[in-house]
Design a protein around this motif. Structure first.
Motif, short mmCIF file in Angstrom:
data_model
loop_
_atom_site.label_atom_id
_atom_site.label_comp_id
_atom_site.label_asym_id
_atom_site.label_seq_id
_atom_site.Cartn_x
_atom_site.Cartn_y
_atom_site.Cartn_z
N HIS A 63 9.34 -4.73 -0.18
CA HIS A 63 8.84 -4.20 -1.27
C HIS A 63 8.27 -5.33 -2.25
N ILE A 64 6.81 -4.95 -2.82
CA ILE A 64 6.45 -5.85 -3.76
C ILE A 64 6.21 -4.86 -4.87
N PHE A 65 6.59 -5.06 -6.15
CA PHE A 65 6.28 -4.08 -7.26
C PHE A 65 5.06 -4.42 -7.93
N THR A 66 4.21 -3.56 -8.39
CA THR A 66 3.13 -3.76 -9.35
C THR A 66 2.99 -2.61 -10.25
N ASN A 67 2.09 -2.82 -11.26
CA ASN A 67 1.85 -1.73 -12.34
C ASN A 67 0.38 -1.43 -12.08
N GLU A 68 -0.47 -2.22 -11.14
CA GLU A 68 -1.77 -1.75 -10.89
C GLU A 68 -2.23 -1.49 -9.43
N LEU A 69 -1.39 -0.39 -8.93
CA LEU A 69 -1.44 -0.01 -7.57
C LEU A 69 -2.94 0.40 -6.97
N ASP A 70 -3.27 1.22 -8.07
CA ASP A 70 -4.54 1.71 -7.33
C ASP A 70 -5.87 0.45 -7.39
N GLU A 71 -5.70 -0.39 -8.21
CA GLU A 71 -6.70 -1.78 -8.33
C GLU A 71 -6.16 -2.65 -7.03
N LEU A 72 -4.95 -2.86 -7.10
CA LEU A 72 -4.57 -3.64 -5.66
C LEU A 72 -4.98 -3.08 -4.46
N HIS A 73 -4.85 -1.66 -4.19
CA HIS A 73 -5.00 -1.09 -3.01
C HIS A 73 -6.61 -0.96 -2.86
N SER A 103 1.45 -10.32 12.25
CA SER A 103 2.52 -10.25 13.03
C SER A 103 3.37 -9.02 12.81
N GLY A 104 2.86 -8.00 12.34
CA GLY A 104 3.53 -6.73 12.16
C GLY A 104 4.38 -6.45 11.03
N ASN A 105 4.67 -7.56 10.23
CA ASN A 105 5.41 -7.24 8.95
C ASN A 105 4.85 -6.24 8.11
N GLU A 106 5.57 -5.57 7.54
CA GLU A 106 4.99 -4.54 6.42
C GLU A 106 5.30 -4.67 5.16
N LEU A 107 4.19 -5.08 4.35
CA LEU A 107 4.31 -5.28 2.90
C LEU A 107 4.19 -3.77 2.31
N LYS A 108 5.24 -3.29 1.59
CA LYS A 108 5.07 -2.11 0.86
C LYS A 108 4.84 -2.43 -0.64
N PHE A 109 3.69 -2.14 -1.08
CA PHE A 109 3.18 -2.34 -2.61
C PHE A 109 3.44 -1.06 -3.27
N THR A 110 4.40 -1.24 -4.26
CA THR A 110 4.84 -0.08 -4.94
C THR A 110 4.91 -0.05 -6.52
N GLU A 111 4.56 1.21 -7.00
CA GLU A 111 4.33 1.18 -8.46
C GLU A 111 5.44 2.18 -8.89
#
Length: 117
Positions: A63-73, A103-111
């Motif tokens: 999990h990687i946390f952000t406060n700009e989820l829509d912009e990052l997406h 390589s199949g790793n999953e990065l979960k960007f979370t707000e």
């Protein structure tokens, strides 16, 4: 009790140079250090990549946390990142979207969702 200050996840990859290129071009990270089988990429946070000798790494999720989820997406979609899940509000309140690396790793960007007082 001792305080923990940060975390730097290590992700297994099947081809280090190919993964570095993916993280730079598709996810907006920059390479800060590289050895023959190990590298560090950064974009506000550091991710350590290591080449799995088996060439068939077992993918992990972070999990990687952000406060700009829509912009990052929007940015990662425009870069051609492999978005495996669009933005979804989870039952525990946070919103997130998920990206797979090469390589199949999953990065979960979370707000985190602000509590409604």
């Amino acid at each position: 009790m001792a305080t923990l200050s940060r975390i730097a996840p290590e992700l297994p990859v099947s081809n280090l140079n190919q993964s570095i290129a993916y993280y730079e071009q598709k996810l907006g990270f920059r390479l800060v250090m590289q050895l023959p089988d190990y590298a560090i990429v950064e974009r506000d946070v550091a991710i350590h990549l290591f080449e799995d000798e088996a060439k068939r790494p077992s993918p992990v999720g972070i999990h990687i946390f952000t406060n700009e989820l829509d912009e990052l997406h929007a940015e990662l979609q425009s870069r051609g990142a492999l978005v495996s899940q669009g933005i979804v509000r989870k039952p525990w309140g946070n919103r997130d979207f998920r990206v797979k690396d090469d390589s199949g790793n999953e990065l979960k960007f979370t707000e985190p969702v602000a509590s409604e007082d």
